[in-house]
Scaffold this motif. Structure first.
Motif, PDB file in Angstrom:
ATOM      1  N   GLY A   1       0.807  -1.211   0.000  1.00 15.93           N
ATOM      2  CA  GLY A   1       0.000   0.000   0.000  1.00 15.93           C
ATOM      3  C   GLY A   1       0.841   1.261   0.000  1.00 15.93           C
ATOM      4  O   GLY A   1       1.811   1.376   0.727  1.00 15.93           O
TER       5      GLY A   1
ATOM      6  N   TYR B   1       0.105   5.726  -0.559  1.00 12.72           N
ATOM      7  CA  TYR B   1      -0.848   6.797  -0.839  1.00 12.72           C
ATOM      8  C   TYR B   1      -0.616   7.303  -2.257  1.00 12.72           C
ATOM      9  O   TYR B   1       0.492   7.715  -2.587  1.00 12.72           O
ATOM     10  CB  TYR B   1      -0.698   7.953   0.149  1.00 12.72           C
ATOM     11  N   PRO B   2      -1.647   7.317  -3.108  1.00 11.05           N
ATOM     12  CA  PRO B   2      -1.453   7.812  -4.467  1.00 11.05           C
ATOM     13  C   PRO B   2      -1.425   9.328  -4.556  1.00 11.05           C
ATOM     14  O   PRO B   2      -0.883   9.885  -5.500  1.00 11.05           O
ATOM     15  CB  PRO B   2      -2.659   7.246  -5.224  1.00 11.05           C
TER      16      PRO B   2
ATOM     17  N   ASN C   1      -3.671  13.612   0.026  1.00  9.90           N
ATOM     18  CA  ASN C   1      -4.749  13.876   0.984  1.00  9.90           C
ATOM     19  C   ASN C   1      -4.908  12.816   2.065  1.00  9.90           C
ATOM     20  O   ASN C   1      -5.906  12.793   2.761  1.00  9.90           O
ATOM     21  CB  ASN C   1      -6.070  14.059   0.228  1.00  9.90           C
ATOM     22  N   HIS C   2      -3.941  11.918   2.220  1.00  8.26           N
ATOM     23  CA  HIS C   2      -3.975  10.915   3.288  1.00  8.26           C
ATOM     24  C   HIS C   2      -5.164   9.962   3.195  1.00  8.26           C
ATOM     25  O   HIS C   2      -5.580   9.402   4.200  1.00  8.26           O
ATOM     26  CB  HIS C   2      -3.996  11.593   4.661  1.00  8.26           C
ATOM     27  N   THR C   3      -5.733   9.792   2.022  1.00  9.09           N
ATOM     28  CA  THR C   3      -6.831   8.841   1.857  1.00  9.09           C
ATOM     29  C   THR C   3      -6.577   7.999   0.621  1.00  9.09           C
ATOM     30  O   THR C   3      -5.785   8.350  -0.245  1.00  9.09           O
ATOM     31  CB  THR C   3      -8.188   9.560   1.682  1.00  9.09           C
ATOM     32  N   GLY C   4      -7.273   6.887   0.561  1.00  7.86           N
ATOM     33  CA  GLY C   4      -7.234   6.067  -0.634  1.00  7.86           C
ATOM     34  C   GLY C   4      -5.937   5.321  -0.865  1.00  7.86           C
ATOM     35  O   GLY C   4      -5.520   5.153  -2.007  1.00  7.86           O
ATOM     36  N   GLU C   5      -5.306   4.840   0.210  1.00  9.22           N
ATOM     37  CA  GLU C   5      -4.094   4.041   0.020  1.00  9.22           C
ATOM     38  C   GLU C   5      -4.414   2.911  -0.955  1.00  9.22           C
ATOM     39  O   GLU C   5      -5.466   2.284  -0.880  1.00  9.22           O
ATOM     40  CB  GLU C   5      -3.629   3.482   1.370  1.00  9.22           C
ATOM     41  N   ALA C   6      -3.507   2.668  -1.909  1.00 10.66           N
ATOM     42  CA  ALA C   6      -3.758   1.677  -2.958  1.00 10.66           C
ATOM     43  C   ALA C   6      -2.597   0.698  -3.056  1.00 10.66           C
ATOM     44  O   ALA C   6      -1.451   1.042  -2.773  1.00 10.66           O
ATOM     45  CB  ALA C   6      -3.959   2.388  -4.292  1.00 10.66           C
TER      46      ALA C   6
ATOM     47  N   ARG D   1       0.178  -1.104  -4.784  1.00  7.81           N
ATOM     48  CA  ARG D   1       1.042  -0.750  -5.907  1.00  7.81           C
ATOM     49  C   ARG D   1       2.214  -1.728  -5.991  1.00  7.81           C
ATOM     50  O   ARG D   1       2.694  -2.225  -4.965  1.00  7.81           O
ATOM     51  CB  ARG D   1       1.621   0.662  -5.720  1.00  7.81           C
TER      52      ARG D   1
ATOM     53  N   HIS E   1       3.293   3.430   6.643  1.00  3.91           N
ATOM     54  CA  HIS E   1       2.778   4.206   5.511  1.00  3.91           C
ATOM     55  C   HIS E   1       3.890   5.036   4.869  1.00  3.91           C
ATOM     56  O   HIS E   1       4.003   5.109   3.649  1.00  3.91           O
ATOM     57  CB  HIS E   1       1.662   5.161   5.955  1.00  3.91           C
TER      58      HIS E   1
ATOM     59  N   THR F   1       5.052   4.481   1.059  1.00  2.00           N
ATOM     60  CA  THR F   1       4.740   5.594   0.155  1.00  2.00           C
ATOM     61  C   THR F   1       6.017   6.186  -0.424  1.00  2.00           C
ATOM     62  O   THR F   1       6.097   6.475  -1.617  1.00  2.00           O
ATOM     63  CB  THR F   1       3.909   6.662   0.897  1.00  2.00           C
TER      64      THR F   1
END
Length: 197
Positions: free
Chosen positions: A28, A30-31, A34-39, A41, A119, A123
């Motif tokens: 995971g 963060y794309p 905004n600290h949301t929606g970790e995806a 990758r 994170h 990231t």
């Protein structure tokens, strides 16, 4: 290793496949900022613990076989997380650093990547490796991009800042009035750009 299946009557190619078994390094990140929606990758050029020429995964995070030990000491980005070591070992070919809630030293539920699988670490690894690869296509004569790596120190003592110098980037845990800037890709790319300059 390629395998072809050909119809013996008419010579038609029925199937042509790579029969090698490949593992994958991913996790995971963060794309956006905004600290949301970790995806989930792929982690390109992550270390694998395999002998040369397979010491790094490929651009898609793939490596040959089922066995690998990944510490995020990749070809273009090396992560040192102050929360602890990063070490994810597989015998099934799936090196999954996962994703999950939290910040700073929080790790994904069921974490198998060690206390440094944060994170910020994930990231930073994903975005800084991607930045290097993109920059190589625009600056093919730049030897720094081809032969150097960035050392990224994440989750250091709380401070509302990020710093860079030479081949090192520094990110800190959240402090009063600001997020953990290592979890914000835009800050990472800004600091990396300072090193490129």
């Amino acid at each position: 290793t390629w395998e072809a299946l050909v119809d013996a009557h008419n010579g038609e190619l029925i199937r042509f496949v790579d029969t090698n078994r490949y593992g994958r390094v991913h996790g995971g990140a963060y794309p956006g900022d905004n600290h949301t929606g970790e995806a989930d990758r792929p982690f390109p050029y992550a270390d694998t613990g395999l002998p040369s020429p397979n010491e790094y995964a490929d651009a898609g995070g793939m490596f040959p076989g089922d066995n690998a030990t990944v510490t995020l000491q990749g070809k273009y980005c090396k992560i040192n997380d102050s929360c602890g070591t990063i070490n994810n070992t597989t015998t099934t070919g799936d090196v999954n650093f996962s994703l999950g809630p939290g910040t700073d030293c929080d790790v994904p539920p069921g974490n198998t990547g060690g206390p440094g699988n944060t994170h910020s670490a994930r990231t930073q690894y994903y975005h800084l490796t991607a930045a290097n690869l993109r920059a190589q296509s625009y600056l093919p004569g730049n030897t720094w991009l081809q032969t150097s790596f960035i050392t990224v120190n994440t989750n250091q003592s709380p401070w509302c800042n990020a710093t860079s110098g030479g081949d090192t980037l520094n990110f800190y845990r959240a402090d009063t009035g600001c997020w953990n800037l290592g979890e914000i890709p835009g800050v990472a790319l800004h600091e990396w750009g300072d090193c490129l300059d």
